[in-house]
Motif scaffolding. Structure first.
Motif, PDB file in Angstrom:
ATOM      1  N   ALA A  72     -57.735 -54.367 -80.083  1.00  0.00           N
ATOM      2  CA  ALA A  72     -58.912 -55.165 -79.746  1.00  0.00           C
ATOM      3  C   ALA A  72     -60.158 -54.562 -80.382  1.00  0.00           C
ATOM      4  N   PRO A  73     -61.220 -55.363 -80.577  1.00  0.00           N
ATOM      5  CA  PRO A  73     -62.475 -54.816 -81.109  1.00  0.00           C
ATOM      6  C   PRO A  73     -62.989 -53.676 -80.229  1.00  0.00           C
ATOM      7  N   VAL A  74     -63.665 -52.731 -80.852  1.00  0.00           N
ATOM      8  CA  VAL A  74     -64.129 -51.533 -80.158  1.00  0.00           C
ATOM      9  C   VAL A  74     -65.629 -51.608 -79.910  1.00  0.00           C
ATOM     10  N   LYS A  75     -66.038 -51.295 -78.706  1.00  0.00           N
ATOM     11  CA  LYS A  75     -67.457 -51.273 -78.377  1.00  0.00           C
ATOM     12  C   LYS A  75     -68.121 -50.057 -79.018  1.00  0.00           C
ATOM     13  N   ALA A  76     -69.415 -50.179 -79.266  1.00  0.00           N
ATOM     14  CA  ALA A  76     -70.148 -49.124 -79.982  1.00  0.00           C
ATOM     15  C   ALA A  76     -70.136 -47.802 -79.233  1.00  0.00           C
ATOM     16  N   ASN A  77     -70.042 -47.840 -77.898  1.00  0.00           N
ATOM     17  CA  ASN A  77     -70.113 -46.611 -77.120  1.00  0.00           C
ATOM     18  C   ASN A  77     -68.727 -46.063 -76.766  1.00  0.00           C
ATOM     19  N   SER A  78     -67.704 -46.504 -77.458  1.00  0.00           N
ATOM     20  CA  SER A  78     -66.347 -46.048 -77.154  1.00  0.00           C
ATOM     21  C   SER A  78     -66.112 -44.644 -77.700  1.00  0.00           C
TER      22      SER A  78
ATOM     23  N   THR B  31     -48.361 -46.836 -84.197  1.00  0.00           N
ATOM     24  CA  THR B  31     -48.980 -46.146 -85.332  1.00  0.00           C
ATOM     25  C   THR B  31     -48.377 -46.655 -86.628  1.00  0.00           C
ATOM     26  N   PRO B  32     -49.188 -46.646 -87.706  1.00  0.00           N
ATOM     27  CA  PRO B  32     -50.621 -46.324 -87.705  1.00  0.00           C
ATOM     28  C   PRO B  32     -51.444 -47.499 -87.191  1.00  0.00           C
ATOM     29  N   THR B  33     -52.469 -47.206 -86.432  1.00  0.00           N
ATOM     30  CA  THR B  33     -53.455 -48.209 -86.016  1.00  0.00           C
ATOM     31  C   THR B  33     -54.786 -47.808 -86.624  1.00  0.00           C
ATOM     32  N   PHE B  34     -55.409 -48.746 -87.334  1.00  0.00           N
ATOM     33  CA  PHE B  34     -56.649 -48.472 -88.055  1.00  0.00           C
ATOM     34  C   PHE B  34     -57.833 -49.231 -87.450  1.00  0.00           C
ATOM     35  N   PHE B  35     -58.977 -48.553 -87.439  1.00  0.00           N
ATOM     36  CA  PHE B  35     -60.264 -49.184 -87.158  1.00  0.00           C
ATOM     37  C   PHE B  35     -61.185 -48.837 -88.325  1.00  0.00           C
ATOM     38  N   VAL B  36     -61.918 -49.806 -88.815  1.00  0.00           N
ATOM     39  CA  VAL B  36     -62.857 -49.587 -89.914  1.00  0.00           C
ATOM     40  C   VAL B  36     -64.248 -49.936 -89.404  1.00  0.00           C
ATOM     41  N   ASN B  37     -65.096 -48.915 -89.271  1.00  0.00           N
ATOM     42  CA  ASN B  37     -66.408 -49.087 -88.634  1.00  0.00           C
ATOM     43  C   ASN B  37     -66.264 -49.771 -87.276  1.00  0.00           C
TER      44      ASN B  37
ATOM     45  N   PRO C  81     -57.431 -57.387 -88.994  1.00  0.00           N
ATOM     46  CA  PRO C  81     -57.069 -58.734 -88.545  1.00  0.00           C
ATOM     47  C   PRO C  81     -55.565 -58.925 -88.485  1.00  0.00           C
ATOM     48  N   SER C  82     -54.834 -58.192 -89.324  1.00  0.00           N
ATOM     49  CA  SER C  82     -53.371 -58.163 -89.295  1.00  0.00           C
ATOM     50  C   SER C  82     -52.939 -56.849 -89.916  1.00  0.00           C
ATOM     51  N   PHE C  83     -51.742 -56.390 -89.545  1.00  0.00           N
ATOM     52  CA  PHE C  83     -51.289 -55.081 -90.003  1.00  0.00           C
ATOM     53  C   PHE C  83     -50.759 -55.155 -91.429  1.00  0.00           C
ATOM     54  N   GLY C  84     -51.182 -54.207 -92.264  1.00  0.00           N
ATOM     55  CA  GLY C  84     -50.684 -54.158 -93.629  1.00  0.00           C
ATOM     56  C   GLY C  84     -51.660 -53.462 -94.550  1.00  0.00           C
TER      57      GLY C  84
ATOM     58  N   ASP D  75     -58.844 -54.846 -97.702  1.00  0.00           N
ATOM     59  CA  ASP D  75     -59.834 -55.925 -97.647  1.00  0.00           C
ATOM     60  C   ASP D  75     -60.951 -55.604 -96.650  1.00  0.00           C
ATOM     61  N   LEU D  76     -60.577 -55.058 -95.482  1.00  0.00           N
ATOM     62  CA  LEU D  76     -61.588 -54.729 -94.476  1.00  0.00           C
ATOM     63  C   LEU D  76     -62.465 -53.574 -94.951  1.00  0.00           C
ATOM     64  N   ILE D  77     -61.861 -52.574 -95.580  1.00  0.00           N
ATOM     65  CA  ILE D  77     -62.639 -51.457 -96.124  1.00  0.00           C
ATOM     66  C   ILE D  77     -63.630 -51.958 -97.168  1.00  0.00           C
ATOM     67  N   LYS D  78     -63.148 -52.784 -98.093  1.00  0.00           N
ATOM     68  CA  LYS D  78     -64.013 -53.305 -99.150  1.00  0.00           C
ATOM     69  C   LYS D  78     -65.149 -54.141 -98.566  1.00  0.00           C
ATOM     70  N   SER D  79     -64.847 -54.941 -97.552  1.00  0.00           N
ATOM     71  CA  SER D  79     -65.868 -55.757 -96.900  1.00  0.00           C
ATOM     72  C   SER D  79     -66.957 -54.883 -96.272  1.00  0.00           C
TER      73      SER D  79
END
Length: 214
Positions: free
Chosen positions: A36-42, A184-190, A195-198, A204-208
């Motif tokens: 799930a999306p992560v809150k800023a204070n997590s 695992t692996p589970t990634f969060f970028v910023n 949006p999907s695993f791969g 794409d998310l890193i580049k964005s």
């Protein structure tokens, strides 16, 4: 080996890593769920977690990682290639999640290697030897590989049981549960989950995020 030959070999290894990750994703029935999306204070990033790249990089990748995880092993060269391609833009933070019989032993080994200043060579040796110790509670082959990579094993076995390492392992487990990380692996970028695993969704998310920072 000539410089040109070395470049070709490295490129082929990177391509092989992408293919391996893709095959693992398609064939593995326990593919990590999208978090799930992560809150800023997590508690997504802890100050003393292993990290690579500039501390002030505009894009932070957080990877929940198990050294005994086959998909983590397949993704390692992919993430490494992304970091090399964007050295000023990316920071990688590793968080641990134990999923296999030998996971905690390998994590303690890696943290001892970090205390000795040989984390990266030992990590790469441990991952390379993973098929030999996967689900071995003693991770014996991992220790052997680590010794070849420069780890003082006698000292490391004592360091591995240090209270701060135990606390870090438990902290990461608590944070993983709080963040809804199930595999695992589970990634969060910023702070954003894939949006999907791969490999391609990760790139794409890193580049964005890099483009957004400019």
């Amino acid at each position: 080996m000539s410089k040109r030959t070395a470049v070709i070999v490295i490129s082929l290894l990177a391509i092989a890593g992408f293919v391996a990750a893709a095959l693992l994703y398609k064939g593995n029935q326990s593919v990590p769920e999208v978090a799930a999306p992560v809150k800023a204070n997590s508690a997504l990033v802890r100050f003393n977690a292993p990290s690579f790249g500039p501390a002030k990089a505009p894009v932070t990748i957080v990877e929940f990682f198990d050294p005994s995880c086959e998909s983590c092993r397949a993704f390692y060269p992919i993430v490494k290639q992304m970091m090399a391609k964007h050295p000023e833009d990316l920071r990688l933070v590793l968080r641990y999640k134990r999923l296999h019989v030998g996971s905690e032993e390998a994590i303690r080994l890696l943290e001892a290697a970090r205390k000795q200043g040989v984390f990266v060579p030992v990590l790469e040796a441990v991952l390379e030897s993973q098929p030999l110790w996967h689900d071995d509670a003693t991770a014996a082959a991992a220790w052997e590989a680590a010794a070849q990579a420069g780890l003082d094993v006698e000292k490391a076995r004592e360091q591995a049981m240090a209270p701060d390492i135990t606390a870090a392992i438990e902290r990461d487990a608590e944070d993983a549960q709080a963040l809804g990380v199930k595999g695992t692996p589970t990634f969060f970028v910023n702070g954003k989950p894939l949006p999907s695993f791969g490999a391609q969704p990760l790139y794409d998310l890193i580049k964005s995020e890099i483009n957004l920072s400019r």
